[in-house]
Scaffold this active site. Structure first.
Site, PDB file in Angstrom:
ATOM      1  N   LYS A  68       0.827  -1.210   0.000  1.00 27.65           N
ATOM      2  CA  LYS A  68       0.000   0.000   0.000  1.00 27.65           C
ATOM      3  C   LYS A  68       0.860   1.260   0.000  1.00 27.65           C
ATOM      4  O   LYS A  68       0.616   2.193  -0.774  1.00 27.65           O
ATOM      5  CB  LYS A  68      -0.950  -0.005   1.203  1.00 27.65           C
ATOM      6  CG  LYS A  68      -1.951  -1.162   1.186  1.00 27.65           C
ATOM      7  CD  LYS A  68      -2.935  -1.082   2.322  1.00 27.65           C
ATOM      8  CE  LYS A  68      -2.298  -1.344   3.667  1.00 27.65           C
ATOM      9  NZ  LYS A  68      -1.790  -2.740   3.800  1.00 27.65           N
ATOM     10  N   THR A  69       1.882   1.280   0.843  1.00 23.75           N
ATOM     11  CA  THR A  69       2.784   2.441   0.877  1.00 23.75           C
ATOM     12  C   THR A  69       3.545   2.574  -0.433  1.00 23.75           C
ATOM     13  O   THR A  69       3.713   3.685  -0.960  1.00 23.75           O
ATOM     14  CB  THR A  69       3.760   2.314   2.049  1.00 23.75           C
ATOM     15  OG1 THR A  69       3.034   2.221   3.278  1.00 23.75           O
ATOM     16  CG2 THR A  69       4.695   3.514   2.108  1.00 23.75           C
ATOM     17  N   ASP A 113      -1.175   6.729   6.470  1.00 19.58           N
ATOM     18  CA  ASP A 113      -1.166   5.301   6.757  1.00 19.58           C
ATOM     19  C   ASP A 113      -2.048   5.006   7.973  1.00 19.58           C
ATOM     20  O   ASP A 113      -2.191   5.854   8.860  1.00 19.58           O
ATOM     21  CB  ASP A 113       0.273   4.840   7.015  1.00 19.58           C
ATOM     22  CG  ASP A 113       0.433   3.339   6.877  1.00 19.58           C
ATOM     23  OD1 ASP A 113      -0.514   2.667   6.431  1.00 19.58           O
ATOM     24  OD2 ASP A 113       1.519   2.823   7.212  1.00 19.58           O
ATOM     25  N   THR A 162      -5.570  -1.347   7.113  1.00 15.80           N
ATOM     26  CA  THR A 162      -5.653  -2.801   7.214  1.00 15.80           C
ATOM     27  C   THR A 162      -7.006  -3.233   7.770  1.00 15.80           C
ATOM     28  O   THR A 162      -7.288  -4.428   7.816  1.00 15.80           O
ATOM     29  CB  THR A 162      -4.541  -3.331   8.146  1.00 15.80           C
ATOM     30  OG1 THR A 162      -4.652  -2.688   9.422  1.00 15.80           O
ATOM     31  CG2 THR A 162      -3.164  -3.037   7.557  1.00 15.80           C
ATOM     32  N   ARG A 221       6.554  -8.442   1.733  1.00 16.81           N
ATOM     33  CA  ARG A 221       7.432  -8.037   2.833  1.00 16.81           C
ATOM     34  C   ARG A 221       8.057  -9.252   3.499  1.00 16.81           C
ATOM     35  O   ARG A 221       9.249  -9.256   3.823  1.00 16.81           O
ATOM     36  CB  ARG A 221       6.638  -7.212   3.853  1.00 16.81           C
ATOM     37  CG  ARG A 221       7.478  -6.737   5.044  1.00 16.81           C
ATOM     38  CD  ARG A 221       6.660  -5.871   5.969  1.00 16.81           C
ATOM     39  NE  ARG A 221       6.283  -4.625   5.330  1.00 16.81           N
ATOM     40  CZ  ARG A 221       5.225  -3.893   5.679  1.00 16.81           C
ATOM     41  NH1 ARG A 221       4.435  -4.305   6.652  1.00 16.81           N
ATOM     42  NH2 ARG A 221       4.960  -2.764   5.060  1.00 16.81           N
TER      43      ARG A 221
END
Length: 341
Positions: A68-69, A113, A162, A221
């Site tokens: 997302k980032t 965020d 999230t 990640r």
């Protein structure tokens, strides 16, 4: 929660993930997976750039670690506009929001965020800013107070969450583009691992990349984190080339099995299967049995175990599925199959 955050398999950020900044794709063409979202963003970015307008506000939802980032930074890079970043918990007062918004340059991307963690009283501050590019500010107190309206430059608010269900409807409806990121396939993760290996100058063959991808829980990640741990192993114990055998040996040393479960995941499964005969067992009882907080089990461990079909939630508690017994190499007890209750 500190012990949980240190887990190599957690999708949440840990301090060692600072290196991930260099592994993130810089352009949309380099972003792997999420094909529908990439196509949608490509069209929207090209259209807004051609008109010289700010991109519509964008909401990105999905589990942690899916990009997302990275997508927010890519949007800013593709539009060639400034990127300003903050997080919902960091915005404590209306003045904090006003300081960010009034300092934005035209068409900037303002990334928030964990936007679902904004205080409800602060959400209303975004409403006029997102719709009318205005920011009402109350000056003074009591009878002498007055409202001053500040004009804002056109900007794009990119919110990442999230927990999309925790967003209020008025805030969610003000995002013109809403998208959910889904877990990655093994093949897509293999591409990501090979790309990261090239950046980190790691010798890696296709079979080694696939072995890492299979145990990455569908999360880039986690894949990058495992790649770095495998690199350490092959540099110390082997010839420095990540093959399938080397990757499997390294991941077994890390206690990560072929389904991406680590020791703590298997401990939860083994507790349900062995100590409670497959369940059902209440969450509080399970938490005491494994020595973890119930919130940690529910928020960190359970989601992946549920996705993999290894446990199920019932009105009476958590129960193991036949797949869990098979994964642990245990005999399935009578009555552990599918049921209505």
């Amino acid at each position: 929660m500190s012990e949980t955050v240190a887990r190599i398999q957690t999708p949440y950020l840990v301090p060692e993930d600072e290196l991930d900044r260099s592994l993130r794709p810089r352009r949309l063409v380099d972003f792997v997976g999420q094909e529908s979202l990439r196509e949608q963003l490509s069209v929207a970015i090209e259209a807004s750039a051609a008109r010289g307008e700010a991109l519509d506000h964008l909401l990105l939802a999905g589990p942690p670690g899916l990009g997302k980032t990275s997508l927010a930074q890519i949007v800013a890079a593709e539009l060639d506009v400034p990127f300003v970043q903050t997080a919902g918990p960091a915005l404590e007062r209306k003045g904090d929001i006003a300081a960010f918004l009034t300092a934005l340059e035209p068409r900037s991307v303002f990334f928030v965020d964990e936007i679902h963690r904004l205080a409800r009283t602060l959400e209303e501050t975004f409403y006029p800013a997102m719709e009318d590019l205005r920011l009402p500010i109350t000056v003074g107190q009591g009878a002498g107070a007055r409202v001053v309206t500040l004009e804002l430059p056109p900007f794009t608010l990119v919110g990442a969450t999230t927990r999309a269900g925790l967003l209020t409807t008025p805030l969610r409806d003000r995002f013109g583009i809403q998208a959910r990121l889904e877990p990655y396939t093994v093949e897509q993760l293999g591409v990501i691992v090979r790309r990261s290996a090239g950046i980190l100058e790691i010798e890696l063959d296709s079979a080694g990349a696939l072995a890492i991808a299979e145990r990455s829980r569908g999360t880039p990640r986690v894949a990058n984190r495992l790649l770095k741990r495998v690199r350490d192993f092959v540099e110390v114990r082997m010839e420095g080339v990540v093959t399938a055998a080397a990757a499997v040996a390294a991941l077994e040393l890390l206690e990560v099995d072929e389904r991406g479960l680590d020791r703590l995941d298997r401990e939860i499964l083994n507790t349900i299967c062995s100590k409670f005969s497959g369940g059902p067992v209440g969450l509080s009882t399970l938490a005491v049995a494994v020595g973890e907080e119930r919130d940690t089990i529910e928020d960190v461990y359970e989601p992946y175990l549920l996705q993999q079909g290894l446990i199920k939630r019932t009105p009476r508690g958590r129960a193991a599925t036949p797949a869990a017994f098979e994964h642990l190499g245990l005999d399935v007890p009578p009555g552990a199959g599918p049921s209505l209750f």
